[in-house]
Design a protein around this motif. Structure first.
Motif, PDB file in Angstrom:
ATOM      1  N   ILE A 137       1.567   2.931  -3.659  1.00 35.49           N
ATOM      2  CA  ILE A 137       1.168   1.629  -3.124  1.00 35.49           C
ATOM      3  C   ILE A 137       0.011   1.839  -2.148  1.00 35.49           C
ATOM      4  N   LEU A 150       3.423  -5.098  -1.239  1.00 30.35           N
ATOM      5  CA  LEU A 150       4.580  -5.087  -0.343  1.00 30.35           C
ATOM      6  C   LEU A 150       5.210  -6.476  -0.259  1.00 30.35           C
ATOM      7  N   GLU A 159      12.848  -4.391  -0.972  1.00 33.41           N
ATOM      8  CA  GLU A 159      12.268  -3.511   0.031  1.00 33.41           C
ATOM      9  C   GLU A 159      13.252  -2.466   0.538  1.00 33.41           C
ATOM     10  N   LYS A 163      12.106   1.343  -0.069  1.00 31.05           N
ATOM     11  CA  LYS A 163      11.126   1.715   0.961  1.00 31.05           C
ATOM     12  C   LYS A 163      10.972   3.220   1.139  1.00 31.05           C
ATOM     13  N   PHE A 166       8.173   4.903  -1.283  1.00 31.43           N
ATOM     14  CA  PHE A 166       6.749   4.574  -1.219  1.00 31.43           C
ATOM     15  C   PHE A 166       5.882   5.791  -0.917  1.00 31.43           C
ATOM     16  N   TYR A 168       1.985   6.149   0.064  1.00 33.45           N
ATOM     17  CA  TYR A 168       0.858   5.296   0.446  1.00 33.45           C
ATOM     18  C   TYR A 168      -0.492   5.964   0.159  1.00 33.45           C
ATOM     19  N   THR A 175      -4.746   4.591  -5.151  1.00 35.54           N
ATOM     20  CA  THR A 175      -3.407   4.297  -5.662  1.00 35.54           C
ATOM     21  C   THR A 175      -3.328   4.592  -7.155  1.00 35.54           C
TER      22      THR A 175
END
Length: 258
Positions: A137, A150, A159, A163, A166, A168, A175
């Motif tokens: 993400i 998100l 979420e 979470k 993820f 980043y 991404t």
């Protein structure tokens, strides 16, 4: 003889200088800061623009909208900013760094991509499967597509369950790189699927669009920076991006345009 040669040489230098000066008038360079998601369409946009403006060189810098905004506020010499949302260009306009009020040039869309075939009939719920260990993400603090991803995950009630999965990335283009190398699935800009490198991946097998109801429209804004005031070449490119021809190109790359 030497004196005459010197005069002749000086004359040549003056002539050459005039040629270069004249060329610079008709062959300018404009600097455009562009949100990473637009990278896939930029080549075609520039080619089309240069059909009517053949002597204008368009220099493109790609990045996350947040980082590009920070660079502009710190004096980076960009003439135009094509953001992935409206809030960043609006902040530039509010701070009197942009001389045009932000307008939408295209609306982006999210997609989920996996290099392996998955059961996408589950929709976004697929990301909570135990087989999905890493979800790529874009950083929601600097990349509007990350914010949208998100938001979609939260609105789907996923979420808490996801979470810790993820991974980043700095921008939406990063991404894509994460998705195809280090993650099981990634939330990417739908426009990136039109890149030749991703043509092998098939809809409903490797990728699927994210339900538009799960996130706010990704309205992408453009502004002219105040260092380009009265620059006709910058204005020409700005007008082109808002033209019907550019809208056709954006549509070809998966964007929604009015």
């Amino acid at each position: 003889m030497i004196k005459q040669s010197g005069i002749l040489f000086a004359g040549k230098k003056i002539f050459l200088g005039l040629v270069l000066f004249t060329s610079s008038i008709f062959a300018g360079e404009i600097n455009v800061a562009v949100a990473a998601n637009v990278s896939y369409a930029m080549d075609k946009l520039i080619v089309e623009f240069n059909k009517t403006n053949p002597n204008t060189k368009v220099q493109v810098t790609l990045g996350s909208s947040g980082k590009l905004t920070a660079q502009i506020k710190n004096g980076a010499p960009y003439n135009i900013f094509m953001s992935a949302n409206m809030s960043f260009p609006e902040s530039l306009y509010k701070d009197q760094i942009a001389i045009t009020k932000p307008v939408v040039y295209a609306q982006g869309a999210l997609a989920m991509l996996s290099i392996k075939e998955l059961d996408f009939s589950k929709g976004i719920d697929i990301i909570k499967d135990s087989s999905i260990e890493k979800i790529a993400i874009a950083n929601p603090k600097t990349a509007p597509y990350g914010t949208a991803a998100l938001e979609a995950i939260k609105n789907a009630g996923l979420e808490e369950a996801t979470k810790n999965k993820f991974v980043y990335a700095e921008s939406i283009s990063s991404t894509v790189a994460y998705t195809t190398t280090a993650a099981n699935i990634g939330f990417i800009a739908k426009s990136s699927l039109y890149d030749d490198k991703l043509a092998q991946y098939k809809e409903n097998k490797n990728w699927v669009s994210v339900d538009l109801k799960l996130y706010k429209p990704i309205e992408q804004g453009i502004v002219i920076i105040n260092n380009a005031k009265d620059n006709n070449e910058v204005k020409a490119f700005y007008d082109f991006i808002l033209s019907n021809k550019a809208k056709e190109i954006f549509t070809d790359y998966g964007y929604i345009v009015k």
